[in-house]
Design a protein around this motif. Structure first.
Motif, PDB file in Angstrom:
ATOM      1  N   LYS A   1       5.906 -12.888   4.615  1.00 12.51           N
ATOM      2  CA  LYS A   1       6.712 -11.912   4.593  1.00 12.51           C
ATOM      3  C   LYS A   1       6.143 -10.866   3.390  1.00 12.51           C
ATOM      4  CE  LYS A   1      11.615 -10.435   3.889  1.00 12.51           C
ATOM      5  NZ  LYS A   1      12.901 -10.916   3.585  1.00 12.51           N
ATOM      6  N   GLY A   2       6.175  -9.408   4.026  1.00 15.06           N
ATOM      7  CA  GLY A   2       5.801  -8.464   3.276  1.00 15.06           C
ATOM      8  C   GLY A   2       4.300  -8.339   2.856  1.00 15.06           C
ATOM      9  N   VAL A   3       3.737  -8.770   3.968  1.00 10.26           N
ATOM     10  CA  VAL A   3       2.218  -8.867   3.842  1.00 10.26           C
ATOM     11  C   VAL A   3       1.611  -8.219   5.272  1.00 10.26           C
ATOM     12  CG1 VAL A   3       0.047 -10.145   3.495  1.00 10.26           C
ATOM     13  CG2 VAL A   3       1.899 -10.630   2.205  1.00 10.26           C
ATOM     14  N   ARG A   4       0.790  -7.519   5.237  1.00 14.84           N
ATOM     15  CA  ARG A   4       0.255  -6.703   6.285  1.00 14.84           C
ATOM     16  C   ARG A   4      -1.457  -6.756   6.182  1.00 14.84           C
ATOM     17  NH1 ARG A   4      -1.033  -1.546   6.107  1.00 14.84           N
ATOM     18  NH2 ARG A   4      -0.112  -0.462   4.469  1.00 14.84           N
ATOM     19  N   TRP A   5      -2.108  -6.578   7.271  1.00 12.61           N
ATOM     20  CA  TRP A   5      -3.553  -6.392   7.313  1.00 12.61           C
ATOM     21  C   TRP A   5      -3.855  -4.920   7.107  1.00 12.61           C
ATOM     22  CZ3 TRP A   5      -7.587  -8.304   5.654  1.00 12.61           C
ATOM     23  CH2 TRP A   5      -9.146  -7.876   6.278  1.00 12.61           C
ATOM     24  N   ASN A   6      -4.906  -4.363   6.382  1.00  8.25           N
ATOM     25  CA  ASN A   6      -5.116  -2.993   6.364  1.00  8.25           C
ATOM     26  C   ASN A   6      -6.505  -2.786   6.806  1.00  8.25           C
ATOM     27  OD1 ASN A   6      -6.500  -0.481   5.464  1.00  8.25           O
ATOM     28  ND2 ASN A   6      -4.613  -0.188   4.276  1.00  8.25           N
ATOM     29  N   LYS A   7      -6.588  -2.442   7.958  1.00 11.10           N
ATOM     30  CA  LYS A   7      -8.128  -2.421   8.835  1.00 11.10           C
ATOM     31  C   LYS A   7      -9.073  -1.623   8.155  1.00 11.10           C
ATOM     32  CE  LYS A   7     -10.261  -2.178  13.486  1.00 11.10           C
ATOM     33  NZ  LYS A   7      -9.693  -1.863  14.736  1.00 11.10           N
ATOM     34  N   SER A   8      -8.548  -0.546   7.716  1.00  7.93           N
ATOM     35  CA  SER A   8      -9.527   0.564   6.948  1.00  7.93           C
ATOM     36  C   SER A   8     -10.082  -0.107   5.617  1.00  7.93           C
ATOM     37  CB  SER A   8      -8.995   2.050   6.969  1.00  7.93           C
ATOM     38  OG  SER A   8      -7.723   1.941   6.104  1.00  7.93           O
ATOM     39  N   ALA A   9      -9.349  -0.657   4.953  1.00 10.28           N
ATOM     40  CA  ALA A   9      -9.627  -1.201   3.650  1.00 10.28           C
ATOM     41  C   ALA A   9     -10.155  -2.519   3.569  1.00 10.28           C
ATOM     42  CB  ALA A   9      -8.438  -1.327   2.567  1.00 10.28           C
ATOM     43  N   ASN A  10      -9.900  -3.303   5.068  1.00  6.96           N
ATOM     44  CA  ASN A  10     -10.541  -4.604   4.912  1.00  6.96           C
ATOM     45  C   ASN A  10      -9.723  -5.522   3.981  1.00  6.96           C
ATOM     46  OD1 ASN A  10     -11.917  -6.318   6.940  1.00  6.96           O
ATOM     47  ND2 ASN A  10     -13.677  -6.460   5.435  1.00  6.96           N
ATOM     48  N   LYS A  11      -8.597  -5.399   3.879  1.00  2.08           N
ATOM     49  CA  LYS A  11      -7.796  -6.198   2.644  1.00  2.08           C
ATOM     50  C   LYS A  11      -6.416  -6.303   3.334  1.00  2.08           C
ATOM     51  CE  LYS A  11     -10.436  -5.581  -1.153  1.00  2.08           C
ATOM     52  NZ  LYS A  11     -10.944  -6.581  -2.227  1.00  2.08           N
ATOM     53  N   TRP A  12      -5.886  -7.553   2.602  1.00  2.00           N
ATOM     54  CA  TRP A  12      -4.186  -7.453   3.038  1.00  2.00           C
ATOM     55  C   TRP A  12      -3.545  -6.622   2.030  1.00  2.00           C
ATOM     56  CZ3 TRP A  12      -2.930 -10.470   6.736  1.00  2.00           C
ATOM     57  CH2 TRP A  12      -4.060 -11.093   7.777  1.00  2.00           C
ATOM     58  N   VAL A  13      -2.619  -6.035   2.441  1.00  2.00           N
ATOM     59  CA  VAL A  13      -1.668  -5.122   1.667  1.00  2.00           C
ATOM     60  C   VAL A  13      -0.599  -5.858   1.533  1.00  2.00           C
ATOM     61  CG1 VAL A  13      -0.251  -3.005   1.512  1.00  2.00           C
ATOM     62  CG2 VAL A  13      -2.700  -3.362   2.239  1.00  2.00           C
ATOM     63  N   ALA A  14       0.349  -5.880   0.386  1.00  2.00           N
ATOM     64  CA  ALA A  14       1.692  -6.248   0.066  1.00  2.00           C
ATOM     65  C   ALA A  14       2.512  -5.171  -0.188  1.00  2.00           C
ATOM     66  CB  ALA A  14       1.863  -7.282  -1.155  1.00  2.00           C
ATOM     67  N   GLU A  15       3.606  -5.071   0.472  1.00  2.00           N
ATOM     68  CA  GLU A  15       4.518  -3.992   0.300  1.00  2.00           C
ATOM     69  C   GLU A  15       6.071  -4.728   0.242  1.00  2.00           C
ATOM     70  OE1 GLU A  15       2.558  -0.229   2.776  1.00  2.00           O
ATOM     71  OE2 GLU A  15       3.689  -1.496   3.695  1.00  2.00           O
ATOM     72  N   ILE A  16       6.969  -4.016  -0.310  1.00  2.00           N
ATOM     73  CA  ILE A  16       8.352  -4.249  -0.409  1.00  2.00           C
ATOM     74  C   ILE A  16       9.183  -3.187  -0.184  1.00  2.00           C
ATOM     75  CG2 ILE A  16       8.682  -4.040  -2.772  1.00  2.00           C
ATOM     76  CD1 ILE A  16      10.607  -6.804  -2.519  1.00  2.00           C
ATOM     77  N   LYS A  17      10.306  -3.184   0.336  1.00  2.00           N
ATOM     78  CA  LYS A  17      11.276  -2.308   0.570  1.00  2.00           C
ATOM     79  C   LYS A  17      12.234  -2.262  -1.000  1.00  2.00           C
ATOM     80  CE  LYS A  17      13.142   0.420   4.176  1.00  2.00           C
ATOM     81  NZ  LYS A  17      13.767   0.510   5.559  1.00  2.00           N
ATOM     82  N   ALA A  18      12.368  -1.049  -1.510  1.00  2.31           N
ATOM     83  CA  ALA A  18      13.406  -1.105  -2.525  1.00  2.31           C
ATOM     84  C   ALA A  18      13.907   0.269  -2.412  1.00  2.31           C
ATOM     85  CB  ALA A  18      12.673  -1.292  -3.858  1.00  2.31           C
ATOM     86  N   ASN A  19      15.434   0.235  -2.474  1.00  2.94           N
ATOM     87  CA  ASN A  19      16.342   1.332  -2.417  1.00  2.94           C
ATOM     88  C   ASN A  19      15.836   2.073  -1.354  1.00  2.94           C
ATOM     89  OD1 ASN A  19      17.499   0.198  -4.951  1.00  2.94           O
ATOM     90  ND2 ASN A  19      15.725   1.309  -5.927  1.00  2.94           N
ATOM     91  N   GLY A  20      15.605   1.657  -0.207  1.00  4.92           N
ATOM     92  CA  GLY A  20      15.208   2.412   0.966  1.00  4.92           C
ATOM     93  C   GLY A  20      13.825   2.995   1.283  1.00  4.92           C
TER      94      GLY A  20
END
Length: 178
Positions: A126-145
């Motif tokens: 949860k909250g983790v996706r692959w960023n192809k251009s950076a060749n890294k895993w990205v963590a994001e969270i939704k806060a206050n919309g």
């Protein structure tokens, strides 16, 4: 939000709730409540489990005075004496588990926080996706919309740990990290 026109007081005359099991049971009804066949109804339903039908999405439902109602909302009204103003969240995400300890009132936003990993998730976290251009895993969270960027990481586990920490800070009791 639909205003329920059946009062909690009326429900208490019709149903008994077991908070430990989450089950509802029909109470015997006075014969005067029926135009006809009151004795037949009581013989067939009184004392039996109520709200045993299950919707396609897994929620238990039943009918009261011809109106289809969700069991967890009926339970909230029975226990608290009033219909919930918001949604009812099942803490363990098992929507058929209507034990009182598993139910809590929640806003739509709070209820959405208590969701699992999306079915289309590449990482499975949860909250983790692959960023192809950076060749890294990205963590994001939704806060206050808003979507909040938590950083790029070499492994999905590192990104997941970052999301988990942020979720606990941002969402408190409603944080769902897995």
């Amino acid at each position: 939000m639909v205003k329920d026109d059946i009062s909690a007081e009326e429900l208490r005359k019709l149903l008994r709730y077991e908070p430990e099991t989450g089950k509802l049971f029909w109470l015997p009804r006075p014969v005067g409540m029926f135009k006809a066949k009151g004795k037949t109804w009581n013989a067939r339903f009184a004392g039996k489990e109520a709200f045993t039908a299950i919707k396609q999405d897994g929620y238990k439902i039943g009918k009261v005075f011809g109106r289809v109602l969700l069991a967890h909302r009926v339970i909230w009204a029975l226990v608290t004496g009033e219909w919930p103003k918001n949604e009812i969240d099942h803490k363990n995400r098992q929507v058929a588990d209507n034990r009182w300890a598993n139910l809590r009132e929640a806003t739509r936003s709070e209820n959405n926080r208590n969701t699992g990993v999306r079915s289309d998730s590449v990482s499975g976290i949860k909250g983790v996706r692959w960023n192809k251009s950076a060749n890294k895993w990205v963590a994001e969270i939704k806060a206050n919309g808003d979507r909040v960027y938590l950083g790029c990481f070499d492994t999905p586990e590192e990104a997941g740990a970052s999301y988990d920490a942020a979720a606990k800070r941002q969402h408190g009791d409603f944080a769902r990290t897995a």
